[in-house]
Each structure stands twice: as structure tokens, then as C-alpha cells.
Design a protein around this motif. Structure first.
Motif, PDB file in Angstrom:
ATOM      1  N   THR A  22       0.837  -1.217   0.000  1.00 36.85           N
ATOM      2  CA  THR A  22       0.000   0.000   0.000  1.00 36.85           C
ATOM      3  C   THR A  22       0.865   1.258   0.000  1.00 36.85           C
ATOM      4  N   LEU A  23       1.902   1.264   0.853  1.00 36.56           N
ATOM      5  CA  LEU A  23       2.795   2.419   0.905  1.00 36.56           C
ATOM      6  C   LEU A  23       3.551   2.604  -0.412  1.00 36.56           C
ATOM      7  N   GLN A  24       3.966   1.469  -1.004  1.00 33.17           N
ATOM      8  CA  GLN A  24       4.668   1.582  -2.286  1.00 33.17           C
ATOM      9  C   GLN A  24       3.746   2.148  -3.368  1.00 33.17           C
ATOM     10  N   SER A  25       2.483   1.705  -3.358  1.00 41.47           N
ATOM     11  CA  SER A  25       1.546   2.258  -4.354  1.00 41.47           C
ATOM     12  C   SER A  25       1.325   3.749  -4.119  1.00 41.47           C
ATOM     13  N   LYS A  26       1.229   4.165  -2.841  1.00 40.20           N
ATOM     14  CA  LYS A  26       1.094   5.593  -2.542  1.00 40.20           C
ATOM     15  C   LYS A  26       2.332   6.353  -2.994  1.00 40.20           C
ATOM     16  N   LYS A  27       3.502   5.732  -2.785  1.00 41.77           N
ATOM     17  CA  LYS A  27       4.743   6.385  -3.198  1.00 41.77           C
ATOM     18  C   LYS A  27       4.761   6.589  -4.698  1.00 41.77           C
ATOM     19  N   ARG A  28       4.340   5.552  -5.443  1.00 43.91           N
ATOM     20  CA  ARG A  28       4.328   5.693  -6.899  1.00 43.91           C
ATOM     21  C   ARG A  28       3.353   6.784  -7.344  1.00 43.91           C
ATOM     22  N   LYS A  29       2.207   6.838  -6.681  1.00 40.20           N
ATOM     23  CA  LYS A  29       1.240   7.879  -7.036  1.00 40.20           C
ATOM     24  C   LYS A  29       1.806   9.269  -6.755  1.00 40.20           C
ATOM     25  N   LEU A  30       2.466   9.419  -5.599  1.00 38.51           N
ATOM     26  CA  LEU A  30       3.055  10.718  -5.267  1.00 38.51           C
ATOM     27  C   LEU A  30       4.161  11.088  -6.250  1.00 38.51           C
ATOM     28  N   GLU A  31       4.958  10.082  -6.629  1.00 37.54           N
ATOM     29  CA  GLU A  31       6.016  10.362  -7.600  1.00 37.54           C
ATOM     30  C   GLU A  31       5.417  10.798  -8.935  1.00 37.54           C
ATOM     31  N   GLN A  32       4.322  10.140  -9.331  1.00 38.13           N
ATOM     32  CA  GLN A  32       3.674  10.548 -10.580  1.00 38.13           C
ATOM     33  C   GLN A  32       3.126  11.974 -10.477  1.00 38.13           C
ATOM     34  N   GLN A  33       2.535  12.282  -9.316  1.00 37.55           N
ATOM     35  CA  GLN A  33       2.012  13.641  -9.143  1.00 37.55           C
ATOM     36  C   GLN A  33       3.136  14.670  -9.182  1.00 37.55           C
TER      37      GLN A  33
END
Length: 272
Positions: free
Chosen positions: A256-267
């Protein structure tokens, strides 16, 4: 001619060693076979009828500790059903099978005793009765007109009765003189035998009780150790399951944290 004879003689001489070597080579297997035969004869053969110890599997039954049949309802019925099912698959042994000992026939060499045993077993009355006529002092039926042979028979019977009564009187006299002491001695011997047998019985009972007490103590101690180990095993299994659940939960949180990290990186990449 001499050379020819020499060659011939040399050839014959050469052929003789060849024949000797061939005979020696052919004799060698015979010697080898003889050695093999001697070696095989010197090797001790195993007696198939000799006693050979059998390694039995150790038993894990603890009858003084295991009470599953008493504590678990319906377990005894299941065990009885399994035993009955196993017995139903077994074939009955034929009475004439060679695995069984021959049937015992009482009085096989005495047909008269066997017939008497069968008569007693069937409850039939005996055909042999005690002849009481020989124990009576009866005169000849013809009285004074009887023959000399009849009177001689009566006299012989009287002599036999007199001898029998004399033997009885002597036996009674001996019984009065020595019977009481012999009876006391017999009673004393029987009492001593009873005492010895009673002591042996008590010793065997004490030994049996001691063996059962030791078995109960050993099985109780082993059962207590098994209970502790089983409890420890349950705790370890529970802890392992808890760790496995924690690992799965942690992996889910990490994903879950990794998916959030990827989303933040994309943003962040879109903002740049």
C-alpha cells in the motif's frame, strides 16, 4: 637330413611344452574350482531353524495416562467398529488345518475306558454292579444233601471272609496306634505347603504391584512431559501463525505504501 631331423625334433620338443602349457591352462580352472569348493565348504551355513532375535517396534501406548476413550464421547464405539470391521475380513481357521495341533482324544489306547467315559458323559446307568454274593457266608442251597464240591466252595468262601476280617481288624488296630500321628504329620505337611504357597503368592503379588507402580510412575511422568511438550508445540504453532499473519499484514501495508509512493512520484512528475 640331420637338420630336418633337428627341426623335427625341435618342433616336437616345442610342441610338448605347448601341450604341457595347454594342459596346465586347462588344469588351472579345475584348481580354481577346487579352491572355490573348499572355500564354499569352509563357509558356515546359516541354520534356518536357529533362533534369530526380532527387532520389535517400540510401543507408544500409555494406558495409565491416556484416557481418550473415557474423555472423548463416541470414541470407544468407533474403535469397536474398526475392530469388528477388521475381524470381518479375517478368514476362519479350518479345524483340520496343519497350523492347529491335533485334537486330543482321551484314552485313545484304551477303548474300554473311552466307552466308560462316554457312558458317564451321556448319563446312562452302569451295567457293572458290585457282586455282594462273595461277601456273604451262605450255605449250599441243598443243605445236608449238597455235594462235597458245594460244601468245599462254601468252606473256601468262609476262609476268605475270615482272612478278610482278620486284615480289617489288623488295619483298624494299626490305625488306632499310628493313625492319629500320621494324620497330624499329614496336616502339618499340608499346612507348611499352604504357607509356602501363600508366601509365594504374596511375593508375586508384591512384585506385580511394584511393576505396575513403576509402570504407572514412568507413564505418568512421560505423560506430563508429553503434555508440556504438546503445550509448547501449540504455543510455537500459534506464534508461527501469528508471525505469518503479521508478515502478510506487513506485506500488504508495504504494498500500500509503495503504491502511494508511486502515485506521489507521478504527481510530482506532473507538477514538474
Amino acid at each position: 637330413m640331420a637338420r630336418t631331423r633337428g627341426r623335427t625334433s625341435n618342433g616336437s620338443q616345442a610342441s610338448e611344452p605347448a601341450e604341457a602349457s595347454s594342459s596346465a591352462s586347462t588344469a588351472q580352472p579345475d584348481g580354481h574350482d577346487a579352491q572355490t569348493a573348499v572355500a564354499s565348504s569352509s563357509t558356515p551355513s546359516r541354520d534356518p531353524f536357529a533362533y534369530h532375535p526380532v527387532d520389535l517396534a517400540p510401543t507408544d501406548a500409555l494406558p495409565y495416562f491416556d484416557r481418550d476413550l473415557e474423555l472423548q464421547p463416541g470414541l470407544r464405539a468407533k474403535v469397536d467398529a474398526l475392530i469388528a470391521a477388521e475381524q470381518s475380513t479375517m478368514t476362519a481357521v479350518d479345524p483340520s488345518s496343519s497350523r492347529l495341533p491335533p485334537a486330543y482324544v482321551p484314552f485313545s489306547t484304551r477303548p474300554d475306558l473311552r466307552a466308560e467315559l462316554e457312558r458317564v458323559g451321556s448319563g446312562q446307568p452302569s451295567s457293572h454292579r458290585l457282586d455282594t454274593h462273595r461277601y456273604t457266608l451262605s450255605a449250599p442251597e441243598a443243605g445236608a444233601d449238597a455235594s462235597v464240591e458245594e460244601w468245599q466252595t462254601a468252606v473256601d468262601n468262609a476262609h476268605a471272609q475270615l482272612g478278610h476280617m482278620d486284615v480289617r481288624l489288623k488295619n483298624i488296630e494299626l490305625l488306632k496306634r499310628y493313625g492319629s500321628n500320621a494324620w497330624r504329620l499329614s496336616n502339618f505337611q499340608q499346612e507348611q505347603q499352604i504357607r509356602m504357597l501363600s508366601e509365594q503368592v504374596e511375593a508375586l503379588k508384591a512384585e506385580t504391584n511394584e511393576v505396575n507402580r513403576l509402570r504407572q510412575k514412568e507413564q505418568t511422568d512421560a505423560g506430563a512431559k508429553l503434555s508440556v511438550l504438546e503445550k509448547r508445540w501449540t504455543e510455537l504453532i500459534t506464534r508461527g501463525l501469528q508471525l505469518e499473519v503479521a508478515n502478510i499484514t506487513t506485506k500488504g501495508e508495504i504494498e500500500t505504501l509503495q503504491s502511494k509512493k508511486r502515485k506521489l512520484e507521478q504527481q510530482l512528475a506532473q507538477l514538474d
